[in-house]
Design a protein around this motif. Structure first.
Motif, PDB file in Angstrom:
ATOM      1  N   THR A   3       0.833  -1.203   0.000  1.00 18.40           N
ATOM      2  CA  THR A   3       0.000   0.000   0.000  1.00 18.40           C
ATOM      3  C   THR A   3       0.868   1.253   0.000  1.00 18.40           C
ATOM      4  O   THR A   3       1.830   1.357   0.758  1.00 18.40           O
ATOM      5  CB  THR A   3      -0.928   0.011   1.231  1.00 18.40           C
ATOM      6  OG1 THR A   3      -1.762  -1.146   1.181  1.00 18.40           O
ATOM      7  CG2 THR A   3      -1.794   1.255   1.267  1.00 18.40           C
ATOM      8  N   SER A   5       0.375   5.409   0.326  1.00 16.07           N
ATOM      9  CA  SER A   5      -0.621   6.432   0.648  1.00 16.07           C
ATOM     10  C   SER A   5       0.001   7.794   0.940  1.00 16.07           C
ATOM     11  O   SER A   5      -0.681   8.695   1.409  1.00 16.07           O
ATOM     12  CB  SER A   5      -1.466   5.989   1.844  1.00 16.07           C
ATOM     13  OG  SER A   5      -0.639   5.761   2.964  1.00 16.07           O
ATOM     14  N   GLU A  66       3.931   1.637   2.561  1.00 20.06           N
ATOM     15  CA  GLU A  66       3.684   1.346   3.978  1.00 20.06           C
ATOM     16  C   GLU A  66       4.908   0.776   4.686  1.00 20.06           C
ATOM     17  O   GLU A  66       5.042   0.911   5.898  1.00 20.06           O
ATOM     18  CB  GLU A  66       2.497   0.391   4.120  1.00 20.06           C
ATOM     19  CG  GLU A  66       2.734  -0.975   3.487  1.00 20.06           C
ATOM     20  CD  GLU A  66       1.494  -1.842   3.450  1.00 20.06           C
ATOM     21  OE1 GLU A  66       0.543  -1.572   4.206  1.00 20.06           O
ATOM     22  OE2 GLU A  66       1.480  -2.793   2.652  1.00 20.06           O
TER      23      GLU A  66
END
Length: 168
Positions: A3, A5, A66
């Motif tokens: 991930t 972000s 992440e």
């Protein structure tokens, strides 16, 4: 899937060696406009990119995964129309006129001192040729302007529209 972000525009504040060591992800303009997408980086890792709505990625932006790893965004070459002034019959002002007409049609446009770039459109190509401009199809990275109200989305003074002089 890893991930992602967090975005660091143009890798600001990162040491050049960190930007160079980062894996890369190649995305065309259509994908760089999306705030949520799946991609594969140069290390073969599947990425799930989840950024705030309205975020547009630019070539040179750095993504933070992440696990703390960095991924550098590359604007992949894509079909574009390269527009330039005709040296025999025109002037550099013709590019300003073309940018005006394209802007009135809300066409994403990359502005350069000696040329413009847009996504392929045969109707617009004919209009530009009628304005005595040279229109050539090419395959190049595309970095259109973010617009006057797209803070931090490119196109202003300096990286990502930042400038420091006061306005009156």
């Amino acid at each position: 899937m890893l991930t992602v972000s967090r975005l660091i525009p143009r890798g600001q504040g990162l040491a050049p060696v960190l930007r160079q060591r980062a894996s890369t992800v190649e995305l065309d303009w259509e994908l760089r406009q999306k705030s949520r997408l799946s991609a594969t980086d140069s290390a073969g890792r599947a990425l799930g990119i989840f950024l705030p709505r309205g975020t547009r990625l630019r070539g040179g932006d750095m993504l933070v995964a992440e696990d703390g790893s960095l991924v550098r965004v590359l604007a992949t070459p894509q079909p574009v129309l390269l527009i330039s002034a005709c040296p025999k019959h025109g002037s550099p002002f013709d590019l300003t006129r073309a940018a005006y007409h394209l802007g009135n049609r809300h066409v994403p446009i990359e502005l350069q001192p000696d040329h413009l770039k847009i996504e392929p459109d045969p109707v617009l190509a004919d209009m530009l040729r009628a304005l005595h401009l040279i229109v050539q199809a090419d395959n190049l990275p595309f970095e259109p302007e973010g617009g006057a109200y797209a803070a931090g989305q490119g196109g202003g003074h300096g990286p990502h529209g930042q400038h420091t002089h006061p306005h009156h």
